[in-house]
Design an enzyme around this catalytic site. Structure first.
Site, PDB file in Angstrom:
ATOM      1  N   LYS A  32     -12.400  10.353  -6.351  1.00 41.50           N
ATOM      2  CA  LYS A  32     -12.919   8.863  -6.591  1.00 41.50           C
ATOM      3  C   LYS A  32     -14.209   8.730  -5.631  1.00 41.50           C
ATOM      4  O   LYS A  32     -14.414   9.064  -4.549  1.00 41.50           O
ATOM      5  CB  LYS A  32     -11.861   7.980  -5.904  1.00 41.50           C
ATOM      6  CG  LYS A  32     -12.001   6.610  -6.283  1.00 41.50           C
ATOM      7  CD  LYS A  32     -10.969   5.752  -5.727  1.00 41.50           C
ATOM      8  CE  LYS A  32     -10.694   5.273  -4.476  1.00 41.50           C
ATOM      9  NZ  LYS A  32     -11.542   4.325  -4.022  1.00 41.50           N
ATOM     10  N   ASP A  59     -14.729   3.804  -8.869  1.00 40.34           N
ATOM     11  CA  ASP A  59     -14.230   2.795  -8.225  1.00 40.34           C
ATOM     12  C   ASP A  59     -14.932   1.684  -7.850  1.00 40.34           C
ATOM     13  O   ASP A  59     -15.181   1.518  -6.478  1.00 40.34           O
ATOM     14  CB  ASP A  59     -13.054   3.166  -7.312  1.00 40.34           C
ATOM     15  CG  ASP A  59     -12.234   2.033  -6.572  1.00 40.34           C
ATOM     16  OD1 ASP A  59     -12.148   1.007  -7.539  1.00 40.34           O
ATOM     17  OD2 ASP A  59     -12.034   2.186  -5.593  1.00 40.34           O
ATOM     18  N   LYS A  61     -14.798  -1.564  -8.647  1.00 36.47           N
ATOM     19  CA  LYS A  61     -14.082  -2.904  -8.563  1.00 36.47           C
ATOM     20  C   LYS A  61     -15.097  -4.078  -8.943  1.00 36.47           C
ATOM     21  O   LYS A  61     -15.118  -4.864  -7.888  1.00 36.47           O
ATOM     22  CB  LYS A  61     -13.697  -2.916  -7.077  1.00 36.47           C
ATOM     23  CG  LYS A  61     -12.613  -2.034  -6.733  1.00 36.47           C
ATOM     24  CD  LYS A  61     -11.765  -2.316  -5.395  1.00 36.47           C
ATOM     25  CE  LYS A  61     -10.812  -1.344  -4.927  1.00 36.47           C
ATOM     26  NZ  LYS A  61     -11.139  -0.167  -4.479  1.00 36.47           N
ATOM     27  N   ASP A  64     -16.985 -10.211 -11.492  1.00 36.10           N
ATOM     28  CA  ASP A  64     -18.096 -11.210 -11.571  1.00 36.10           C
ATOM     29  C   ASP A  64     -17.909 -12.083 -12.941  1.00 36.10           C
ATOM     30  O   ASP A  64     -16.732 -11.836 -13.570  1.00 36.10           O
ATOM     31  CB  ASP A  64     -19.391 -10.289 -11.580  1.00 36.10           C
ATOM     32  CG  ASP A  64     -20.476 -11.189 -11.051  1.00 36.10           C
ATOM     33  OD1 ASP A  64     -20.598 -12.370 -11.363  1.00 36.10           O
ATOM     34  OD2 ASP A  64     -21.254 -10.772 -10.117  1.00 36.10           O
ATOM     35  N   THR A 123      -3.716  -3.097  -2.346  1.00 38.34           N
ATOM     36  CA  THR A 123      -2.549  -2.619  -1.637  1.00 38.34           C
ATOM     37  C   THR A 123      -2.571  -3.039  -0.085  1.00 38.34           C
ATOM     38  O   THR A 123      -1.704  -2.747   0.711  1.00 38.34           O
ATOM     39  CB  THR A 123      -2.315  -1.084  -1.809  1.00 38.34           C
ATOM     40  OG1 THR A 123      -3.606  -0.534  -1.415  1.00 38.34           O
ATOM     41  CG2 THR A 123      -2.262  -0.650  -3.269  1.00 38.34           C
ATOM     42  N   ARG A 215      -6.904   9.053   3.469  1.00 35.72           N
ATOM     43  CA  ARG A 215      -7.069   9.336   5.017  1.00 35.72           C
ATOM     44  C   ARG A 215      -5.970  10.317   5.361  1.00 35.72           C
ATOM     45  O   ARG A 215      -6.171  11.051   6.032  1.00 35.72           O
ATOM     46  CB  ARG A 215      -6.901   8.111   5.823  1.00 35.72           C
ATOM     47  CG  ARG A 215      -8.412   7.379   5.564  1.00 35.72           C
ATOM     48  CD  ARG A 215      -8.263   5.964   5.998  1.00 35.72           C
ATOM     49  NE  ARG A 215      -7.673   5.071   5.288  1.00 35.72           N
ATOM     50  CZ  ARG A 215      -7.368   3.819   5.444  1.00 35.72           C
ATOM     51  NH1 ARG A 215      -8.030   3.198   6.497  1.00 35.72           N
ATOM     52  NH2 ARG A 215      -7.070   3.110   4.545  1.00 35.72           N
TER      53      ARG A 215
HETATM   54  O1  OMP Z   1      -9.340   0.754  -6.495  1.00 39.67           O
HETATM   55  C1  OMP Z   1      -8.687   1.608  -5.578  1.00 39.67           C
HETATM   56  O2  OMP Z   1      -8.793   2.693  -5.677  1.00 39.67           O
HETATM   57  C2  OMP Z   1      -7.744   0.967  -4.726  1.00 39.67           C
HETATM   58  C3  OMP Z   1      -7.293  -0.319  -4.933  1.00 39.67           C
HETATM   59  C4  OMP Z   1      -6.269  -0.870  -3.934  1.00 39.67           C
HETATM   60  O3  OMP Z   1      -5.464  -1.751  -4.383  1.00 39.67           O
HETATM   61  N1  OMP Z   1      -6.158  -0.268  -2.747  1.00 39.67           N
HETATM   62  C5  OMP Z   1      -6.907   0.773  -2.243  1.00 39.67           C
HETATM   63  O4  OMP Z   1      -6.478   1.272  -1.293  1.00 39.67           O
HETATM   64  N2  OMP Z   1      -7.686   1.220  -3.302  1.00 39.67           N
HETATM   65  C6  OMP Z   1      -8.577   2.644  -2.778  1.00 39.67           C
HETATM   66  O5  OMP Z   1      -7.739   3.704  -2.736  1.00 39.67           O
HETATM   67  C7  OMP Z   1      -8.171   4.533  -1.470  1.00 39.67           C
HETATM   68  C8  OMP Z   1      -6.979   4.776  -0.460  1.00 39.67           C
HETATM   69  O6  OMP Z   1      -7.490   5.218   0.693  1.00 39.67           O
HETATM   70  P1  OMP Z   1      -6.405   5.568   1.615  1.00 39.67           P
HETATM   71  O7  OMP Z   1      -5.925   4.356   2.157  1.00 39.67           O
HETATM   72  O8  OMP Z   1      -7.470   6.229   2.745  1.00 39.67           O
HETATM   73  O9  OMP Z   1      -5.303   6.483   0.928  1.00 39.67           O
HETATM   74  C9  OMP Z   1      -9.454   3.613  -0.889  1.00 39.67           C
HETATM   75  O10 OMP Z   1     -10.536   4.526  -1.476  1.00 39.67           O
HETATM   76  C10 OMP Z   1      -9.381   2.412  -1.463  1.00 39.67           C
HETATM   77  O11 OMP Z   1     -10.397   1.782  -1.840  1.00 39.67           O
END
Ligand code: OMP
Length: 238
Positions: A32, A59, A61, A64, A123, A215
């Site tokens: 991603k 991604d 997001k 707009d 999330t 992470r």
């Molecule tokens: O669109 C996303 O990927 C995304 C949406 C969401 O609601 N929550 C979310 O954590 N993400 C992405 O998912 C990844 C989660 O990363 P970790 O929390 O490190 O596992 C990050 O790159 C966030 O930008």
């Protein structure tokens, strides 16, 4: 060890750091690219991943007005990425315009259109924050469901949701609706800023098509080991 359901985010500050991670985690087939890296490197990182024959989740997001998101999706479609995100909160007209623009542009260039998926609710947002900060007068699962249904109604390919909502969305939106779930944490990992989490096995059981896991792997002192541990857990528990 391979697992084609796990997407690993390249949440790093520059192209060189991204290359180091991709080279290290050779088994990862789906990466991603998000706001941090794309803002720093632009499309160069996408070219690199394509050369390595990796699948790409772009991604960015988008959030707009319809005309602007349509333009952004037209531009993104030219990169031939596999997945692309837009916030459901941009509204029905924006989602529709985005989908039409991405499809039209990809078709014009004889590329596979990106699968456009709507962020239902980040999330990192809890029920309490939804009610008290965002002032949304709906229960969190109901809000997520309504966002996903709106995305489905206008022809988007799926939704980003937490794994905690995946079961309900799978039941209501059907098997063809793609569910991409961040907020995935093995029992041994820190939750960081994620509020609505499940373990990888729970997320798959709930109906997620893809798990976005960052992470716990990328910030680990032993990223390869962390990746293999998650893959092994998925094999033994699902
Ligand atoms: O669109 C996303 O990927 C995304 C949406 C969401 O609601 N929550 C979310 O954590 N993400 C992405 O998912 C990844 C989660 O990363 P970790 O929390 O490190 O596992 C990050 O790159 C966030 O930008």
């Amino acid at each position: 060890m391979t697992n084609n359901k796990i997407i690993v985010p390249l949440d790093v500050p520059d192209l060189q750091s991204a290359i180091v991670l991709v080279e290290k985690l050779d088994e990862v087939s789906f990466w991603k690219v998000g706001l941090e890296l794309f803002t720093a490197s632009g499309p160069q990182v996408l070219e690199y991943l394509k050369c390595k024959e990796k699948k790409i989740f772009l991604d960015l997001k988008f959030h707009d007005i319809p005309n602007t998101v349509a333009g952004a999706c037209r531009s993104a479609a030219r990169y031939g990425v596999d997945l692309l995100t837009i916030h459901a909160a941009a509204g029905k007209d924006a989602l529709k315009a985005a989908k039409e623009a991405a499809t039209e542009e990809a078709n014009k260039l004889s590329l596979q259109p990106p699968r456009l998926i709507a962020i239902s609710l980040l999330t990192s947002i809890s029920s309490r924050q939804l009610a008290f900060d965002l002032k949304i007068p709906l229960e969190l699962p109901e809000y997520v469901l309504q966002m996903a249904l709106m995305a489905k109604e206008v022809g988007l390919n799926g939704s980003v949701c937490s794994p905690q909502e995946a079961f309900q969305l799978r039941e209501v939106c059907g098997d063809d609706f793609l569910l991409v779930c961040p907020g995935v944490r093995p029992t041994w990992a820190d939750k960081d800023d994620q509020k609505r989490t499940f373990t990888p096995a729970q997320a798959i059981k709930a109906g997620a098509n893809y798990l976005v896991i960052g992470r716990p792997i990328t910030a680990s002192t032993e990223p390869i080991l962390a990746w293999e541990k998650i893959c092994a857990e998925l094999i033994t528990t699902t």
